[in-house]
Motif scaffolding. Structure first.
Motif, PDB file in Angstrom:
ATOM      1  N   SER A 161       0.860  -1.189   0.000  1.00 35.63           N
ATOM      2  CA  SER A 161       0.000   0.000   0.000  1.00 35.63           C
ATOM      3  C   SER A 161       0.894   1.237   0.000  1.00 35.63           C
ATOM      4  O   SER A 161       1.849   1.273   0.777  1.00 35.63           O
ATOM      5  N   PRO A 162       0.629   2.230  -0.842  1.00 39.87           N
ATOM      6  CA  PRO A 162      -0.449   2.303  -1.820  1.00 39.87           C
ATOM      7  C   PRO A 162      -0.322   1.219  -2.900  1.00 39.87           C
ATOM      8  O   PRO A 162       0.763   0.733  -3.162  1.00 39.87           O
ATOM      9  N   GLU A 215       4.452   0.532   1.929  1.00 36.86           N
ATOM     10  CA  GLU A 215       5.668   0.529   1.116  1.00 36.86           C
ATOM     11  C   GLU A 215       6.706   1.483   1.713  1.00 36.86           C
ATOM     12  O   GLU A 215       6.344   2.556   2.186  1.00 36.86           O
ATOM     13  N   GLY A 216       7.981   1.098   1.669  1.00 36.50           N
ATOM     14  CA  GLY A 216       9.054   2.020   2.048  1.00 36.50           C
ATOM     15  C   GLY A 216       9.471   2.810   0.826  1.00 36.50           C
ATOM     16  O   GLY A 216       8.871   2.670  -0.245  1.00 36.50           O
ATOM     17  N   PRO A 217      10.516   3.645   0.947  1.00 36.18           N
ATOM     18  CA  PRO A 217      10.928   4.484  -0.196  1.00 36.18           C
ATOM     19  C   PRO A 217      11.396   3.658  -1.394  1.00 36.18           C
ATOM     20  O   PRO A 217      11.406   4.126  -2.528  1.00 36.18           O
ATOM     21  N   GLU A 220       8.897  -3.782   1.822  1.00 31.71           N
ATOM     22  CA  GLU A 220      10.022  -4.247   2.629  1.00 31.71           C
ATOM     23  C   GLU A 220       9.732  -5.664   3.118  1.00 31.71           C
ATOM     24  O   GLU A 220       8.709  -5.904   3.770  1.00 31.71           O
ATOM     25  N   PRO A 221      10.609  -6.627   2.802  1.00 29.46           N
ATOM     26  CA  PRO A 221      10.335  -8.033   3.118  1.00 29.46           C
ATOM     27  C   PRO A 221       9.979  -8.263   4.587  1.00 29.46           C
ATOM     28  O   PRO A 221       9.045  -9.022   4.877  1.00 29.46           O
ATOM     29  N   GLU A 222      10.682  -7.592   5.492  1.00 23.54           N
ATOM     30  CA  GLU A 222      10.376  -7.837   6.911  1.00 23.54           C
ATOM     31  C   GLU A 222       8.996  -7.280   7.290  1.00 23.54           C
ATOM     32  O   GLU A 222       8.360  -7.762   8.218  1.00 23.54           O
ATOM     33  N   ALA A 223       8.549  -6.255   6.589  1.00 22.82           N
ATOM     34  CA  ALA A 223       7.198  -5.724   6.845  1.00 22.82           C
ATOM     35  C   ALA A 223       6.151  -6.741   6.394  1.00 22.82           C
ATOM     36  O   ALA A 223       5.076  -6.871   6.991  1.00 22.82           O
ATOM     37  N   ALA A 255      16.189  -7.200  -2.336  1.00 23.45           N
ATOM     38  CA  ALA A 255      14.861  -7.233  -1.677  1.00 23.45           C
ATOM     39  C   ALA A 255      14.000  -8.338  -2.293  1.00 23.45           C
ATOM     40  O   ALA A 255      13.225  -9.001  -1.599  1.00 23.45           O
ATOM     41  N   ARG A 256      14.132  -8.550  -3.607  1.00 18.46           N
ATOM     42  CA  ARG A 256      13.353  -9.622  -4.260  1.00 18.46           C
ATOM     43  C   ARG A 256      13.733 -10.972  -3.666  1.00 18.46           C
ATOM     44  O   ARG A 256      12.889 -11.812  -3.369  1.00 18.46           O
TER      45      ARG A 256
END
Ligand code: PLP
Length: 445
Positions: free
Chosen positions: A149-150, A171-173, A177-180, A216-217
């Protein structure tokens, strides 16, 4: 409903109260994109940053029949008898489509994704693929879809249509984020629910333009495997990276079967074709002991939603694939350059109109994606639909309020700028008009 029936007996007409209809009809969020386009259309002279429509300068009517003929020739060349070709085009066709071989070849060339044709379902745009995947995967009321989100309104709309709750993962910048994602999955479980899948657009997301790093992927795939979570990877914009700047899709990195891949020809061919596809190669054992890929098993759902995808549209898209030797990345190089030029024109115009000290004065900030159709512009006042309407009417430029894309609120002071279908001249003029709107709108606390 009973009231309506009584009313109908009195007045001789069946009428409905909105409250009698499904939440998907009632929810104002479901209407946001229609309202947005209607507002933008009410001001036809306004330059529109409000849509994500692809560049239409290359849309040439005469090409439709050329593509169709190319596909028919391809069928003949591969030895398909005339009678079968006629049946394929005119009759009810196979539910999962007939261009899966061509799509499978394209996926190898463009994305290094290797799946059998049987693991692909041709759909009525990526939108139908979302609906079918969610219908197949979510089985009980406690099942929850996680979404960045968004996010893209289509996934939230599909989930609402099916009464599937959506939990936002902010979403982060640099994207999701995987941990989120892990934390959100655990929260859902702690509340007694089952997190089924997480939706994201790793490449040049709609609406933010962010792109997930390769690291991150890989981490996200690890989290998905550890948490027993599927990833719904939606990739309409990945082709439009700069030359040599492409990152591997989640699906191409996935060796554990965690990813369902949603594809669309809306941006690589044209949206009017309404052709997309679902890649789901996870094995499923059926009642008779046969093991088939999930996409093949899900055809039961598709057969009850749309029976099959248009044979004409499939043949046109099939013709495009054959014509370009299944290499849409090369075929869309010129188009990608056009979008990258438009992105550069947007960010350089913003920089020109908001040099450093004016940023601070007006609370203006924007991100600089590396590709795609969108970026996000933050402003110092509420940027809602009413503000957009005022901007379109009085300043001649429209945009999309970011609040429309937030799953659980937020984005009140931000705009999505879609630059994909504006010339660089119109972009410069549009940003200059937008800058005037922003500087003349008082900042609010
Ligand atoms: C994130 C995302 N997914 C999918 C699509 C396209 O879907 P469809 O193939 O249904 O046109 C879009 C188009 O706007 C999009 O932005």
């Amino acid at each position: 409903m009973s009231m309506s029936i009584v009313d109908s007996e009195v007045r001789g007409r069946v009428e409905f109260d909105l409250a009698e209809l499904h939440g998907a009809v009632v929810d104002p969020g479901m209407d946001s994109m229609r309202l947005l386009s209607e507002t933008a259309m009410a001001f036809p002279d306004a330059l529109s940053f409000s849509s994500g429509a692809p560049h239409d300068g290359n849309h040439d009517l005469s090409r439709l029949s050329v593509h169709l003929e190319r596909y028919l020739r391809h069928l003949r060349e591969t030895g398909v008898p005339e009678r079968r070709i006629r049946r394929l085009l005119f009759q009810y066709g196979p539910v999962n489509g007939f261009i899966q071989d061509e799509i499978a070849r394209m996926l190898v060339r463009d994305e290094d994704i290797h799946v059998p044709a049987e693991a692909i379902m041709v759909t009525h745009g990526a939108q139908e693929a979302m609906l079918i995947a969610l219908r197949g995967l979510c089985t009980s009321p406690g099942d929850v879809l996680l979404s960045v989100s968004p996010t893209y309104v289509g996934i939230v709309g599909a989930a609402k249509t099916l009464d599937i709750p959506v939990k936002a993962v902010h979403e982060g910048p640099h994207g999701l984020e995987p941990e989120a994602v892990r934390a959100a999955a655990r929260e859902v479980r702690a509340e007694g629910g089952r997190p089924v899948a997480c939706y994201l657009v790793p490449d040049f997301a709609n609406p933010t333009g962010t792109r997930l790093s390769e690291q991150a992927r890989r981490e996200l795939l690890q989290v998905a495997a550890e948490e027993g979570l599927l990833l719904l990877e939606d990739n309409p914009y990945g082709l439009f990276a700069a030359e040599g700047d492409q990152l591997p899709t989640l699906k191409s990195l996935d060796d554990k079967g965690c990813v369902l891949y949603l594809g669309s020809f809306a941006k690589s061919a044209f949206p009017g074709a309404r052709i997309g596809y679902l890649v789901a190669d996870q094995p499923v054992t059926e009642a008779d002991g046969r093991v088939r890929p999930l996409a093949a098993v899900l055809s039961k759902v598709k057969s009850m939603i749309s029976v099959g995808s248009s044979s004409i549209a499939q043949a046109v898209v099939g013709g495009i694939l054959v014509e370009h030797d299944y290499d849409l990345r090369s075929a869309t190089r010129e188009l990608a350059r056009t979008y990258l030029e438009r992105l550069a024109a947007t960010t350089s115009s913003l920089t020109e109109h908001f040099p450093a000290q004016r940023y601070a004065e007006h609370g203006v900030r924007w991100n600089t994606p590396r590709g795609g159709f969108f970026l996000v512009l933050e402003v110092g006042f509420t940027a809602d639909l009413a503000a957009m309407e005022r901007c379109a009417r009085d300043y001649g430029v429209s945009w999309a309020p970011m609040s429309m894309f937030h799953v659980d609120g937020g984005g009140d002071r931000a705009m999505r700028l879609g630059f994909s279908n504006l010339s660089t001249e119109d972009i410069r003029e549009g940003i200059s008009r937008l800058a005037r709107f922003i500087t003349e709108t008082p900042r609010t606390a």
